[in-house]
Write a protein that holds these residues in place. Structure first.
Motif, PDB file in Angstrom:
ATOM      1  N   TYR A  98       8.076 -13.055  -2.268  1.00 10.02           N
ATOM      2  CA  TYR A  98       8.342 -11.599  -2.513  1.00 10.02           C
ATOM      3  C   TYR A  98       9.076 -11.628  -3.591  1.00 10.02           C
ATOM      4  N   ASP A  99       8.305 -10.906  -4.802  1.00  8.20           N
ATOM      5  CA  ASP A  99       8.955 -10.672  -6.183  1.00  8.20           C
ATOM      6  C   ASP A  99       9.347  -9.349  -6.411  1.00  8.20           C
ATOM      7  N   GLY A 100      10.523  -8.851  -6.386  1.00  5.43           N
ATOM      8  CA  GLY A 100      10.563  -7.378  -6.877  1.00  5.43           C
ATOM      9  C   GLY A 100      10.444  -7.433  -8.470  1.00  5.43           C
ATOM     10  N   GLU A 101      10.045  -6.322  -8.729  1.00  7.34           N
ATOM     11  CA  GLU A 101       9.701  -6.062 -10.203  1.00  7.34           C
ATOM     12  C   GLU A 101      10.362  -4.803 -10.720  1.00  7.34           C
ATOM     13  N   ASN A 102      10.685  -4.696 -12.062  1.00  7.37           N
ATOM     14  CA  ASN A 102      11.332  -3.445 -12.591  1.00  7.37           C
ATOM     15  C   ASN A 102      12.544  -3.092 -11.908  1.00  7.37           C
ATOM     16  N   CYS A 103      13.456  -4.125 -11.720  1.00  5.86           N
ATOM     17  CA  CYS A 103      14.500  -3.735 -10.836  1.00  5.86           C
ATOM     18  C   CYS A 103      15.660  -3.439 -11.764  1.00  5.86           C
ATOM     19  N   ASP A 104      16.563  -2.639 -10.991  1.00  4.24           N
ATOM     20  CA  ASP A 104      17.801  -2.035 -11.503  1.00  4.24           C
ATOM     21  C   ASP A 104      18.736  -2.135 -10.577  1.00  4.24           C
ATOM     22  N   GLY A 105      19.582  -3.226 -10.619  1.00  2.00           N
ATOM     23  CA  GLY A 105      20.470  -3.458  -9.532  1.00  2.00           C
ATOM     24  C   GLY A 105      19.701  -4.076  -8.291  1.00  2.00           C
ATOM     25  N   ASP A 106      19.961  -3.256  -7.047  1.00  2.24           N
ATOM     26  CA  ASP A 106      19.086  -3.738  -5.957  1.00  2.24           C
ATOM     27  C   ASP A 106      18.051  -2.881  -5.780  1.00  2.24           C
ATOM     28  N   LYS A 107      17.480  -1.950  -6.886  1.00  3.26           N
ATOM     29  CA  LYS A 107      16.462  -1.076  -6.298  1.00  3.26           C
ATOM     30  C   LYS A 107      15.298  -1.465  -7.335  1.00  3.26           C
ATOM     31  N   CYS A 108      14.061  -1.811  -6.977  1.00  7.56           N
ATOM     32  CA  CYS A 108      12.858  -1.937  -7.643  1.00  7.56           C
ATOM     33  C   CYS A 108      11.737  -1.031  -7.602  1.00  7.56           C
ATOM     34  N   LYS A 109      11.113  -0.882  -8.605  1.00  5.92           N
ATOM     35  CA  LYS A 109      10.039   0.009  -8.667  1.00  5.92           C
ATOM     36  C   LYS A 109       8.716  -0.552  -8.268  1.00  5.92           C
ATOM     37  N   ALA A 110       8.645  -1.945  -8.466  1.00  5.14           N
ATOM     38  CA  ALA A 110       7.332  -2.553  -8.041  1.00  5.14           C
ATOM     39  C   ALA A 110       7.682  -4.060  -7.096  1.00  5.14           C
ATOM     40  N   TYR A 111       6.590  -4.467  -6.710  1.00  6.26           N
ATOM     41  CA  TYR A 111       6.791  -5.813  -6.134  1.00  6.26           C
ATOM     42  C   TYR A 111       5.427  -6.461  -5.990  1.00  6.26           C
ATOM     43  N   THR A 112       5.438  -7.818  -5.820  1.00  4.04           N
ATOM     44  CA  THR A 112       4.212  -8.579  -5.352  1.00  4.04           C
ATOM     45  C   THR A 112       4.918  -9.376  -4.460  1.00  4.04           C
ATOM     46  N   LEU A 113       3.860  -9.155  -3.154  1.00  2.92           N
ATOM     47  CA  LEU A 113       4.160 -10.106  -2.015  1.00  2.92           C
ATOM     48  C   LEU A 113       2.820 -11.124  -1.829  1.00  2.92           C
ATOM     49  N   ARG A 114       3.121 -12.247  -1.636  1.00  3.14           N
ATOM     50  CA  ARG A 114       2.001 -13.364  -1.862  1.00  3.14           C
ATOM     51  C   ARG A 114       2.192 -14.267  -0.676  1.00  3.14           C
ATOM     52  N   ALA A 115       1.099 -14.834  -0.296  1.00  6.98           N
ATOM     53  CA  ALA A 115       1.075 -15.906   0.681  1.00  6.98           C
ATOM     54  C   ALA A 115       0.236 -17.008   0.142  1.00  6.98           C
ATOM     55  N   ASP A 116       0.629 -18.266   0.284  1.00  8.07           N
ATOM     56  CA  ASP A 116      -0.375 -19.472  -0.083  1.00  8.07           C
ATOM     57  C   ASP A 116      -1.224 -19.834   0.994  1.00  8.07           C
ATOM     58  N   LEU A 117      -2.442 -19.690   0.861  1.00  7.75           N
ATOM     59  CA  LEU A 117      -3.521 -19.875   1.766  1.00  7.75           C
ATOM     60  C   LEU A 117      -4.123 -21.595   1.765  1.00  7.75           C
ATOM     61  N   GLU A 118      -4.795 -21.943   2.500  1.00  3.44           N
ATOM     62  CA  GLU A 118      -5.086 -23.563   2.756  1.00  3.44           C
ATOM     63  C   GLU A 118      -6.533 -23.343   2.132  1.00  3.44           C
ATOM     64  N   HIS A 119      -7.381 -22.328   2.513  1.00  2.00           N
ATOM     65  CA  HIS A 119      -8.773 -22.377   2.304  1.00  2.00           C
ATOM     66  C   HIS A 119      -9.284 -21.191   1.461  1.00  2.00           C
ATOM     67  N   GLU A 120      -8.481 -20.531   0.826  1.00  2.00           N
ATOM     68  CA  GLU A 120      -8.660 -19.379   0.078  1.00  2.00           C
ATOM     69  C   GLU A 120      -7.715 -19.329  -1.021  1.00  2.00           C
ATOM     70  N   ASP A 121      -7.857 -18.460  -1.951  1.00  2.20           N
ATOM     71  CA  ASP A 121      -7.104 -18.137  -2.901  1.00  2.20           C
ATOM     72  C   ASP A 121      -5.691 -17.467  -2.461  1.00  2.20           C
ATOM     73  N   ASP A 122      -4.641 -17.248  -3.231  1.00  2.00           N
ATOM     74  CA  ASP A 122      -3.630 -16.726  -2.667  1.00  2.00           C
ATOM     75  C   ASP A 122      -3.957 -15.519  -2.079  1.00  2.00           C
ATOM     76  N   TYR A 123      -3.178 -14.926  -1.197  1.00  2.00           N
ATOM     77  CA  TYR A 123      -3.434 -13.682  -0.355  1.00  2.00           C
ATOM     78  C   TYR A 123      -2.289 -12.720  -0.986  1.00  2.00           C
ATOM     79  N   VAL A 124      -2.513 -11.671  -1.784  1.00  2.00           N
ATOM     80  CA  VAL A 124      -1.491 -10.827  -2.617  1.00  2.00           C
ATOM     81  C   VAL A 124      -1.776  -9.281  -2.352  1.00  2.00           C
TER      82      VAL A 124
END
Length: 130
Positions: A98-124
């Motif tokens: 989980y990567d919070g983006e455009n953060c100001d302190g503890d508050k973020c405006k966006a994020y990327t949530l990702r899982a590394d899969l074994e048989h496919e590209d990352d699930y984002v």
């Protein structure tokens, strides 16, 4: 003429080779099925975190957190924060990121949530407002 009794050595070898090949194919299919099930578990976990971020956390707070865990996203089953290898989100070895983006302190405006899969590209998954 002699009547043949039993099997010849060649017939026995052919049967052994056939059974060996069938065993190898079955073991490979079993391994593929197991890894597909782990990938499905990862997708379920990411979707649960995503919907909790969007429908619960963001709706209530108007921003996204800098990090997520079972304390931040209480509506998600705590077991889902642990990947199929037993590593919790936030650990560098975890399949989940989980990567919070455009953060100001503890508050973020966006994020990327990702899982590394074994048989496919990352699930984002990313926040809806992109």
């Amino acid at each position: 003429m002699r009547k043949q009794q039993g099997f010849t050595v060649i017939e026995i070898i052919i049967v052994i080779v056939f059974l060996g090949a069938a065993t190898v194919v079955l073991l490979m299919q079993r391994a593929n099925l197991a890894s597909s099930q782990r990938d499905d578990q990862r997708k379920i976990a990411i979707n649960a975190m995503y919907y909790s971020l969007e429908e619960v956390f963001y709706t209530k707070n108007g921003y996204y957190p800098t990090k997520i865990d079972s304390a931040t996203l209480r509506s998600v089953d705590p077991d889902l924060f642990t990947d199929p290898n037993g590593v919790k989100i936030g650990d560098p070895k975890s399949n989940y990121r989980y990567d919070g983006e455009n953060c100001d302190g503890d508050k973020c405006k966006a994020y990327t949530l990702r899982a590394d899969l074994e048989h496919e590209d990352d699930y984002v998954k990313t926040n809806r407002t992109r």
